[in-house]
Design an enzyme around this catalytic site. Structure first.
Site, mmCIF file in Angstrom:
data_model
loop_
_atom_site.group_PDB
_atom_site.id
_atom_site.type_symbol
_atom_site.label_atom_id
_atom_site.label_comp_id
_atom_site.label_asym_id
_atom_site.label_seq_id
_atom_site.Cartn_x
_atom_site.Cartn_y
_atom_site.Cartn_z
ATOM 1 N N CYS A 280 0.837 -1.214 0.000
ATOM 2 C CA CYS A 280 0.000 0.000 0.000
ATOM 3 C C CYS A 280 0.870 1.261 0.000
ATOM 4 C CB CYS A 280 -0.879 0.042 1.256
ATOM 5 S SG CYS A 280 -1.953 -1.345 1.463
HETATM 6 N N1 SAJ Z 1 6.799 2.286 8.616
HETATM 7 C C1 SAJ Z 1 7.849 3.112 9.015
HETATM 8 N N2 SAJ Z 1 7.586 4.088 9.927
HETATM 9 C C2 SAJ Z 1 6.329 4.278 10.450
HETATM 10 C C3 SAJ Z 1 5.279 3.425 10.008
HETATM 11 C C4 SAJ Z 1 5.528 2.433 9.098
HETATM 12 O O1 SAJ Z 1 8.994 2.980 8.571
HETATM 13 O O2 SAJ Z 1 6.159 5.162 11.294
HETATM 14 C C5 SAJ Z 1 7.078 1.249 7.617
HETATM 15 C C6 SAJ Z 1 6.748 -0.144 8.099
HETATM 16 O O3 SAJ Z 1 7.859 -0.743 8.711
HETATM 17 C C7 SAJ Z 1 6.386 -0.861 6.796
HETATM 18 C C8 SAJ Z 1 5.772 0.253 5.941
HETATM 19 O O4 SAJ Z 1 6.207 1.484 6.513
HETATM 20 O O5 SAJ Z 1 7.525 -1.361 6.152
HETATM 21 C C9 SAJ Z 1 4.257 0.222 5.903
HETATM 22 O O6 SAJ Z 1 3.851 0.134 7.235
HETATM 23 P P1 SAJ Z 1 2.298 0.339 7.633
HETATM 24 O O7 SAJ Z 1 2.202 0.288 9.113
HETATM 25 O O8 SAJ Z 1 1.767 1.524 6.942
HETATM 26 O O9 SAJ Z 1 1.642 -1.007 7.118
HETATM 27 P P2 SAJ Z 1 0.717 -1.340 5.916
HETATM 28 O O10 SAJ Z 1 1.425 -1.292 4.638
HETATM 29 O O11 SAJ Z 1 0.054 -2.599 6.311
HETATM 30 O O12 SAJ Z 1 -0.328 -0.142 5.884
HETATM 31 C C10 SAJ Z 1 -1.637 -0.365 6.266
HETATM 32 C C11 SAJ Z 1 -2.391 0.612 5.418
HETATM 33 N N3 SAJ Z 1 -3.788 0.263 5.423
HETATM 34 C C12 SAJ Z 1 -4.452 0.367 4.258
HETATM 35 O O13 SAJ Z 1 -3.940 0.752 3.233
HETATM 36 C C13 SAJ Z 1 -5.853 -0.027 4.295
HETATM 37 C C14 SAJ Z 1 -2.195 2.016 5.927
HETATM 38 O O14 SAJ Z 1 -3.184 2.888 5.335
HETATM 39 C C15 SAJ Z 1 -2.331 2.111 7.411
HETATM 40 O O15 SAJ Z 1 -2.051 3.451 7.823
HETATM 41 C C16 SAJ Z 1 -1.344 1.175 8.066
HETATM 42 O O16 SAJ Z 1 -1.734 -0.150 7.658
HETATM 43 C C17 SAJ Z 1 -1.383 1.291 9.580
HETATM 44 O O17 SAJ Z 1 -1.761 2.363 10.078
HETATM 45 O O18 SAJ Z 1 -0.978 0.318 10.222
#
Ligand code: SAJ
Length: 444
Positions: A280
């Site tokens: 995403c």
């Molecule tokens: N990450 C960072 N720093 C942060 C947060 C995440 O480096 O502060 C990295 C994570 O390690 C990962 C990537 O970014 O590699 C994505 O992390 P994520 O927590 O955003 O996980 P996703 O990809 O599962 O994102 C989902 C998304 N949900 C949908 O698209 C419906 C996103 O919109 C959400 O915000 C996210 O989950 C969430 O909040 O957990």
């Protein structure tokens, strides 16, 4: 959650969960979005047909075997009576079709809409008068009208808003999250017209225990998902850039972010790391960049944020090379353990994982790389943490799995590791420094 400042948010249409009559619901695409939705729809009394083009997946699901359901969803799925098929003829004459297929980007970061187009044509062939079609796949503004609707109308010979109804409700599944689930996440819905919108809002009101916001158009609903994910990407890039800057000044950026987060409004904490993975966050901004370009606008900021985040795996390997250099060691020929292959804590998903970019860069620089991820054993070179660390001079943590967050300096020293790069800032830095290990975090 911060209360929105008045006037900044349109009044949310509060939808009590409306129990509507039991419908025949066909879910097209049984991945981490479609399957939980199918389980929930059946729980709510709908008669569910699950369709996927992958016969191997449907065979596993017919045996009620699915790796990406929560415990609760898996429990319900085990007792499910839904039919699972890869024969599109079975989808005939459903009342509601929900398309939940992937929308990846190709190596040039261009959106690949073929799964959406194929699914729309397949649903079009099964469509009957009066049915509702919903697209949940993440698409950029305009795709519903340019790619999905024409194929639905062409394959069915029907006209939207007259003969059938169409809406877009972007998926918001958060893998591994047991609090915000398909049942509890608020949704936005855009319709091809007022009748489509009303039917789609009613359908989701029969499923979810959360607010459902009707948008003014399909494009608005498509844009919401793009914006919420691009928002996350640029905020992560912001702290990643700060980490690379403050890392040179000896300031611990994680403490600074935690300090800033004590401000109860107008700040949302994100944290630096070795990169941004998943299907995403690193993908959706490219949809917006492309959409802007189609309208003659260049998204400099979105592109810059993507460049910062894409650079983090290299930055992480640079940190390792510099720490080894301080011990008169080089990367070439050095045994390095990479802990974590998944893109996110405690999920078995490696899509877009920065760990894979780190693994590739370590090998490119001549390191002897051994990997261990408890959620991806079959892809790891080692079966256990001990086996992975045995004989290594250095270790890089690329995923903050719960198992890694509790590791102590002794867990590394015992195997001869003298350099630890904490790509997720998940270790007790002070303990590692006090134990004499060469510790580097991302911005700390
Ligand atoms: N990450 C960072 N720093 C942060 C947060 C995440 O480096 O502060 C990295 C994570 O390690 C990962 C990537 O970014 O590699 C994505 O992390 P994520 O927590 O955003 O996980 P996703 O990809 O599962 O994102 C989902 C998304 N949900 C949908 O698209 C419906 C996103 O919109 C959400 O915000 C996210 O989950 C969430 O909040 O957990």
């Amino acid at each position: 959650m911060n209360e929105p400042t008045s006037g900044s948010v349109l009044p949310i249409e509060r939808q009590a969960r409306n129990p509507i009559a039991s419908l025949r619901v066909a879910i097209v695409g049984l991945g981490y979005v479609g399957l939980p939705l199918a389980v929930l729809a059946e729980e709510r009394g709908h008669r569910v047909i699950g369709f996927d083009i992958d016969p191997i997946k449907t065979a596993l699901l017919e045996r009620r075997s699915a790796s990406f359901l929560s415990e609760e969803e898996a429990r319900v799925f085990k007792k499910s009576r839904m039919s699972i098929t890869s024969d599109e003829g079975v989808m005939d004459a459903a009342d509601v079709y929900v398309i939940c297929v992937p929308t990846p980007v190709d190596e040039r970061h261009e959106p690949d809409l073929r799964p959406v187009e194929a699914a729309a044509s397949a649903v079009g062939r099964a469509l009957r008068r009066g049915s509702l079609v919903i697209l949940e796949s993440t698409v950029n503004p305009g795709v519903c009208e340019s790619a999905a609707l024409p194929r639905l109308e062409k394959a069915s010979g029907l006209k939207v808003e007259r003969d059938f109804f169409f809406a877009h409700c972007p998926e918001r599944v958060n893998p591994g999250d047991t609090y915000w689930t398909t049942r509890t996440i608020p949704r936005v819905v855009g319709g091809a017209g007022p009748m489509s919108l009303a039917r789609a809002v009613d359908f989701y009101a029969s499923l979810v225990e959360a607010d459902i916001r009707p948008m003014k158009s399909l494009k608005e609903a498509e844009a919401v998902k793009m914006v919420e994910n691009a928002f996350r990407d640029v905020n992560i890039a912001f702290v990643n850039e700060l980490a690379m800057s403050f890392g040179r000044a000896g300031i611990d950026i994680t403490h600074v972010i935690e300090g800033a987060a004590t401000k109860p409004f107008s700040f949302m904490a994100h944290f630096p790391g070795c990169g941004v993975g998943g299907h995403c966050i690193p993908v959706d901004p490219y949809y917006l960049i492309r959409y802007g370009r189609e309208n003659g606008f260049e998204h400099q900021f979105l592109k810059a944020a993507r460049q910062v985040n894409n650079r983090m795996p290299i930055y992480t390997v640079d940190l390792l090379e510099e720490a080894l250099g301080a011990q008169e060691l080089g990367l070439s020929g050095t045994a390095v353990t990479l802990l974590g292959l998944a893109y996110k804590r405690d999920v078995p998903d490696m899509r877009g994982s920065p760990a894979l970019a780190i693994r590739e860069e370590l090998a490119r620089r001549g390191a002897s790389v051994r990997t261990f991820d408890p959620f991806a054993i079959e892809t790891s070179t080692a079966r256990t943490l001990e086996e992975a660390l045995q004989g290594s001079s250095a270790a890089v943590i690329a995923t903050d799995h719960s198992m890694f967050r509790t590791l102590s300096p002794e867990d590394f020293i015992g195997y001869g590791v003298s350099v630890v790069i904490d790509g997720r800032n998940c270790l007790e830095k002070e303990a590692f420094v006090d134990a004499g290990l060469s510790y580097r975090g991302i911005g700390r």
